[in-house]
Scaffold this motif. Sequence first.
Motif, mmCIF file in Angstrom:
data_model
loop_
_atom_site.group_PDB
_atom_site.id
_atom_site.type_symbol
_atom_site.label_atom_id
_atom_site.label_comp_id
_atom_site.label_asym_id
_atom_site.label_seq_id
_atom_site.Cartn_x
_atom_site.Cartn_y
_atom_site.Cartn_z
ATOM 1 N N ASN A 95 0.815 -1.221 0.000
ATOM 2 C CA ASN A 95 0.000 0.000 0.000
ATOM 3 C C ASN A 95 0.845 1.266 0.000
ATOM 4 O OD1 ASN A 95 0.991 0.043 2.612
ATOM 5 N ND2 ASN A 95 -1.001 -0.123 3.622
ATOM 6 N N CYS A 96 2.119 1.150 -0.394
ATOM 7 C CA CYS A 96 3.065 2.272 -0.424
ATOM 8 C C CYS A 96 3.510 2.702 0.970
ATOM 9 C CB CYS A 96 2.526 3.458 -1.212
ATOM 10 S SG CYS A 96 2.080 3.051 -2.915
ATOM 11 N N GLN A 97 3.239 1.878 1.963
ATOM 12 C CA GLN A 97 3.785 2.042 3.306
ATOM 13 C C GLN A 97 4.508 0.752 3.697
ATOM 14 O OE1 GLN A 97 3.930 4.665 5.577
ATOM 15 N NE2 GLN A 97 5.171 3.275 6.824
ATOM 16 N N VAL A 98 3.810 -0.371 3.564
ATOM 17 C CA VAL A 98 4.408 -1.687 3.766
ATOM 18 C C VAL A 98 4.095 -2.556 2.554
ATOM 19 C CG1 VAL A 98 4.421 -1.655 6.286
ATOM 20 C CG2 VAL A 98 2.378 -2.477 5.057
ATOM 21 N N SER A 99 4.814 -3.654 2.441
ATOM 22 C CA SER A 99 4.591 -4.578 1.335
ATOM 23 C C SER A 99 4.944 -5.980 1.810
ATOM 24 C CB SER A 99 5.457 -4.197 0.125
ATOM 25 O OG SER A 99 6.825 -4.161 0.481
ATOM 26 N N ALA A 100 4.545 -6.954 1.025
ATOM 27 C CA ALA A 100 4.911 -8.346 1.290
ATOM 28 C C ALA A 100 5.015 -9.075 -0.032
ATOM 29 C CB ALA A 100 3.879 -9.026 2.195
ATOM 30 N N LEU A 101 5.848 -10.098 -0.050
ATOM 31 C CA LEU A 101 5.920 -11.011 -1.181
ATOM 32 C C LEU A 101 5.275 -12.319 -0.765
ATOM 33 C CD1 LEU A 101 9.547 -10.362 -2.485
ATOM 34 C CD2 LEU A 101 7.399 -9.383 -3.302
ATOM 35 N N VAL A 102 4.300 -12.744 -1.552
ATOM 36 C CA VAL A 102 3.522 -13.941 -1.259
ATOM 37 C C VAL A 102 3.921 -15.011 -2.264
ATOM 38 C CG1 VAL A 102 1.209 -14.845 -0.866
ATOM 39 C CG2 VAL A 102 1.650 -12.392 -0.552
ATOM 40 N N ASP A 103 4.259 -16.199 -1.771
ATOM 41 C CA ASP A 103 4.633 -17.249 -2.717
ATOM 42 C C ASP A 103 3.390 -17.841 -3.366
ATOM 43 O OD1 ASP A 103 3.571 -19.179 -0.964
ATOM 44 O OD2 ASP A 103 5.531 -19.849 -0.248
ATOM 45 N N ASP A 104 3.593 -18.790 -4.262
ATOM 46 C CA ASP A 104 2.451 -19.315 -5.032
ATOM 47 C C ASP A 104 1.658 -20.367 -4.282
ATOM 48 O OD1 ASP A 104 4.336 -21.300 -5.151
ATOM 49 O OD2 ASP A 104 4.659 -21.171 -7.325
ATOM 50 N N ARG A 105 1.879 -20.441 -2.942
ATOM 51 C CA ARG A 105 1.086 -21.351 -2.096
ATOM 52 C C ARG A 105 0.502 -20.599 -0.893
ATOM 53 N NH1 ARG A 105 4.246 -24.501 0.418
ATOM 54 N NH2 ARG A 105 6.167 -23.412 -0.146
ATOM 55 N N ALA A 106 0.225 -19.305 -1.080
ATOM 56 C CA ALA A 106 -0.439 -18.473 -0.067
ATOM 57 C C ALA A 106 0.408 -18.280 1.188
ATOM 58 C CB ALA A 106 -1.817 -19.031 0.293
ATOM 59 N N GLY A 107 1.731 -18.177 1.007
ATOM 60 C CA GLY A 107 2.606 -17.924 2.142
ATOM 61 C C GLY A 107 3.284 -16.582 2.043
ATOM 62 N N PHE A 108 3.161 -15.762 3.099
ATOM 63 C CA PHE A 108 3.939 -14.527 3.187
ATOM 64 C C PHE A 108 5.372 -14.929 3.533
ATOM 65 C CE2 PHE A 108 0.662 -10.995 4.357
ATOM 66 C CZ PHE A 108 -0.206 -11.460 3.386
ATOM 67 N N VAL A 109 6.314 -14.711 2.615
ATOM 68 C CA VAL A 109 7.695 -15.145 2.822
ATOM 69 C C VAL A 109 8.670 -13.984 2.950
ATOM 70 C CG1 VAL A 109 7.306 -17.374 1.724
ATOM 71 C CG2 VAL A 109 8.081 -15.422 0.337
ATOM 72 N N TRP A 110 8.213 -12.778 2.637
ATOM 73 C CA TRP A 110 9.062 -11.597 2.814
ATOM 74 C C TRP A 110 8.184 -10.379 3.048
ATOM 75 C CZ3 TRP A 110 13.863 -10.726 4.075
ATOM 76 C CH2 TRP A 110 14.365 -9.427 3.991
ATOM 77 N N GLY A 111 8.543 -9.573 4.037
ATOM 78 C CA GLY A 111 7.831 -8.330 4.307
ATOM 79 C C GLY A 111 8.428 -7.642 5.516
ATOM 80 N N CYS A 112 8.685 -6.359 5.390
ATOM 81 C CA CYS A 112 9.342 -5.586 6.449
ATOM 82 C C CYS A 112 8.377 -4.575 7.039
ATOM 83 C CB CYS A 112 10.562 -4.855 5.893
ATOM 84 S SG CYS A 112 11.780 -5.945 5.115
ATOM 85 N N GLN A 113 8.645 -4.176 8.287
ATOM 86 C CA GLN A 113 7.853 -3.131 8.917
ATOM 87 C C GLN A 113 8.757 -2.280 9.810
ATOM 88 O OE1 GLN A 113 6.363 -2.628 12.250
ATOM 89 N NE2 GLN A 113 7.268 -4.318 13.369
ATOM 90 N N PRO A 114 8.443 -1.006 10.000
ATOM 91 C CA PRO A 114 7.221 -0.314 9.560
ATOM 92 C C PRO A 114 7.278 0.209 8.134
ATOM 93 C CG PRO A 114 8.570 1.189 10.812
ATOM 94 C CD PRO A 114 9.303 -0.135 10.824
ATOM 95 N N GLN A 115 8.362 -0.111 7.406
ATOM 96 C CA GLN A 115 8.494 0.324 6.022
ATOM 97 C C GLN A 115 9.425 -0.641 5.316
ATOM 98 O OE1 GLN A 115 9.762 4.119 7.378
ATOM 99 N NE2 GLN A 115 11.932 3.737 6.952
ATOM 100 N N VAL A 116 9.624 -0.440 4.022
ATOM 101 C CA VAL A 116 10.294 -1.434 3.196
ATOM 102 C C VAL A 116 11.743 -1.670 3.602
ATOM 103 C CG1 VAL A 116 10.978 0.262 1.438
ATOM 104 C CG2 VAL A 116 10.677 -2.141 0.799
ATOM 105 N N ASP A 117 12.435 -0.694 4.171
ATOM 106 C CA ASP A 117 13.821 -0.916 4.581
ATOM 107 C C ASP A 117 13.933 -1.213 6.073
ATOM 108 O OD1 ASP A 117 13.276 1.633 5.506
ATOM 109 O OD2 ASP A 117 15.004 2.600 4.560
#
Length: 600
Positions: A13-35
Amino acid sequence: MTEKTLNLWPIGNCQVSALVDDRAGFVWGCQPQVDGDPLFCSLLEPKGDGRPGMPRGEWRFELEKQVSAEPRYLGNSPILVTRLTDEDGGAVDVYDFCPRFMQSGRLYRPVAYARIVRPVTGGPRLSIRLNPANHWGAENADRTRGSNHVRFLTDPAPLRLSTDAPVGRVLDGRPFRIERDLAFFLGADESFQGAIGPNVARMMEKTKRHWMFWVRGLAVPLDWQEVVIRCAITLKLCQHEETGAIVAALTTSIPEAPGSERNWDYRYCWIRDAYYTVQALNRLGALDVLEGYLFYLRDLVDGAEGEEVQPLYGVGGNAKLEEGVAECLAGYRGMGPVRIGNAAFTQSQHDAYGQIVLSNAQAFFDKRLFRAGDEADFHQLEAIGEKAAEKFDEPDAGLWEFRTRASVHTYSSVMCWAACDRLANIAGRLGLEDREQYWQAKSKHIRDVIEQRAWCEEKGRYSAIFDGDELDASLLQLVDMRFVEADDERFRATLAAVEKGLRHGNQMLRYASEDDFGLPETAFNFCTFWLIEALHRVGRDEEARELFEATLERLTPACLLSEDTDFKTGELWGNYPQTYSLVGLINCAMLLSRPWSSVR
């Protein structure tokens, strides 16, 4: 365990993001921002133990006896829908998104991830495996239970999962039968307002409409619309909207080649990468990204106070990005090191001066922008121009960021020329005749030096460095920067040499000589797009189109690309999704597409 790939689906949403694999798993995502610190980091394989049945740094939904998973995006949005099916034909749809919509007169884009599970057929049994990580994968985040929530003690701030699913099953991961919709909202540690199921569903509908309206405003080409739209949405997700910064990629330390240790942290704002990003999105009419980035640039220039500008900064504008290693992460497929920070912030890369001016130039000519460039902005940019005129013939690390050697790179010098050339154009636009003449003289002097020192008479072409004969793919950018015309015989000779020396089938090297890590082992996707553009500009359209179509065959199922491609296998390597590569997809599609008039 399934071997990890880059078949990943970004949400954000331009604040946080996540990468979801092709089996519905969140495998990468940082907070409170991308770095920030990755609460989801299983992509880079944490070394410590997770919880029973729950890998560290992951959030996954999985059916008992699951046999398939089919992800897709919901319309023109970054809302991901994955259908999970079990061996008895039972199925659920998992909807993943980060809320983004207008609320109470302002944009609502919280540090939050939302998920909805909807039963489709049968009586499937679902496992919920949520185990955020702390301190770069060093430990499982501590958690406490509430009546309808789970609190995770993540750094730098705790997060709360609010849900109408059985909290016990969230904690123990045991499968249970799904007979109704379930909603999940992982966000700030505060009470969720209202009924979670209906409210998260409304959030999803508002988020979908927000993105579909944004896409509707894009000037897309007739051909390859799906790819262009997906690239545009993803480039937008790479902007940290709070400051306007645009990151080079959402990940760190995906190797450029297997076992190469060419592992870099790209979750920062490179002035070069951001310039190319706004250039591509401007061609589509996405001016909101440009306007946000110009705010970020003006702030950086103010902060530099006439000193040398760094090639990259943090998304918050922070200058020091000390490079270290996350010892608790083994790396992508175990191929470490996993780096945090990037030592390139200490380098001199003089092309940045040109990219600052070129990014700003549109503000003085485009009447659509909310904030037009004025004389005060011009004088601020003149300080950047003076740096360009001072540094254009001095050695730097170049756009490829060599760590152990410096040269006077032709690309950097031409970008410095472009800074002065465009300042002359801006001065003319503002009616500042004396400043126009001043910058014309500066640009002419720089051009004369480049023509003398970058032209290799012996080879009959331009060289990538002054007083040498090196080749690199950046020479293909001489036309895009308007330093030469496409029909200039000097450029055509340079194109022929670059193609002969750096092209491997349908892919391109950055350069073919040894660098700090030896000889390059993979193609650099952006350079392939530079070649496609150059072929188009010299009238070789059929070849350009064939090469572009071949490149499209390497897209992930999400219609995206990483930084690099293996010559032999076609497998993607390097950080993902890579803004350079997405820019290349957009630019080439715009150049090669049939006109809309052809179907009217």
